[in-house]
Design a protein around this motif. Structure first.
Motif: not given
Length: 337
Positions: A134-157
């Motif tokens: 679920r963390a990966f799925e949420w991070a993907t949505k946020a990252a693809e929307a251009g959110n900095t924290e989301g991009q960080f967490w997707l990189g973390y994954a």
């Protein structure tokens, strides 16, 4: 035959929709007006044959507008205007929920900031049970929307292989996108990945030093402590820079002052050994203890070894020297930026 038409004039606090229903509708042949005004967006529906407007409920208003939109009788310009208006209202609602601490609800409404927070919560089990997928799925949505924290967490994954296959090349991609927006934690992690190399990327010590410096100088200082620790490590081993123990000690102190646990541990060892400057045994132990209490495992292990040697009564100089000279830098536990 007259076609249904509509227009949506937008103003600061009001807008309206007009259309002429087709034959066969309950208001057949009558000109109608649907409008709502003011901050509360109270809606009124008026028939041409009636001089008294009728107040609509929010539910009825929404159904009426959706019916009009779905009918296909609105041209593209007006339809896009409605969609933008609807998106704006949904964003305002989501932001309000997020500000109230209702992160999950806001995330489901599409607020990228909330989606990134949900990713963090799912990784660490804060507020919700830890769930890497679920963390990966949420991070993907946020990252693809251009959110900095989301991009960080997707990189973390992708860096750690949690919720996704470990792939440092992909991790670098997302960390770089976050870094472009000023994310110092992403810069710190880029420095670490290029320092170590592997899992799809080649070691690049020059790039590692560059990212550590950028992270230290970034306006966002969340990752500054880790960047200082990284630079101290580079100077200690002479990787990407000329070996300089005084510089290494200085950077570790900066990292420790910023609260980085790895920096606190290593700086304590500099003081114990007297490397790069004066030997300060007591202050060194305090720094290591501080790191250990906060969860730095290598620091805790070091203190156990130090205490054992002291208990064996091998003498103060012998015990401190033995413990301090036992070089376990390569086994240090990295604090996640």
């Amino acid at each position: 035959m007259r076609q249904n038409k509509a227009f949506v004039p937008f103003h600061a606090n009001s807008w309206s929709i007009r259309w002429w229903p087709k034959m066969g509708t309950p208001t057949s042949g009558l000109s109608s007006k649907l409008s709502f005004e003011g901050p509360t967006r109270q809606a009124r529906w008026t028939l041409a044959s009636s001089s008294q407007p009728r107040l609509l409920s929010q539910t009825a208003l929404k159904e009426a507008i959706e019916a009009l939109v779905e009918s296909g009788d609105v041209d593209e310009v007006l339809l896009e205007g409605w969609r933008q208006r609807k998106k704006s209202l949904e964003f305002a609602r989501a932001q309000d929920l997020y500000d109230q601490g209702r992160v999950s609800e806001a995330a489901k409404l599409g607020l990228a900031q909330a989606q990134a927070k949900m990713a963090e919560n799912c990784y660490y089990g804060d507020c919700v049970e830890a769930d890497y997928q679920r963390a990966f799925e949420w991070a993907t949505k946020a990252a693809e929307a251009g959110n900095t924290e989301g991009q960080f967490w997707l990189g973390y994954a992708y860096r750690h292989g949690v919720g996704a296959q470990k792939d440092w090349a992909v991790a670098v991609k997302w960390y770089e996108l976050a870094a472009e927006q000023g994310g110092s934690t992403a810069m710190a992690n880029l420095g670490i990945l290029y320092y170590d190399g592997g899992h799809g990327i080649s070691q690049d010590l020059t790039a590692a030093v560059s990212w550590f410096r950028k992270g230290w100088e970034a306006e966002d200082d969340e990752g500054s402590g880790t960047c200082a620790w990284g630079l101290g490590r580079c100077y200690y081993y002479g990787k990407g820079v000329t070996k300089d123990l005084a510089a290494a000690r200085s950077w570790h102190k900066k990292g420790a002052d910023e609260g980085d646990l790895d920096a606190k541990y290593q700086f304590g060892k500099f003081l114990l050994r007297g490397e790069g400057g004066a030997r300060e045994r007591l202050e060194g132990l305090k720094s290591i203890e501080s790191a250990a209490v906060q969860g730095q495992r290598a620091a805790a292990s070091f203190l156990k070894k130090f205490d054992k040697l002291s208990a064996d009564k091998t003498g103060e100089n012998s015990s401190s020297s033995s413990a301090g000279d036992d070089d376990d830098d390569d086994q240090e536990e990295e604090e996640e930026a």
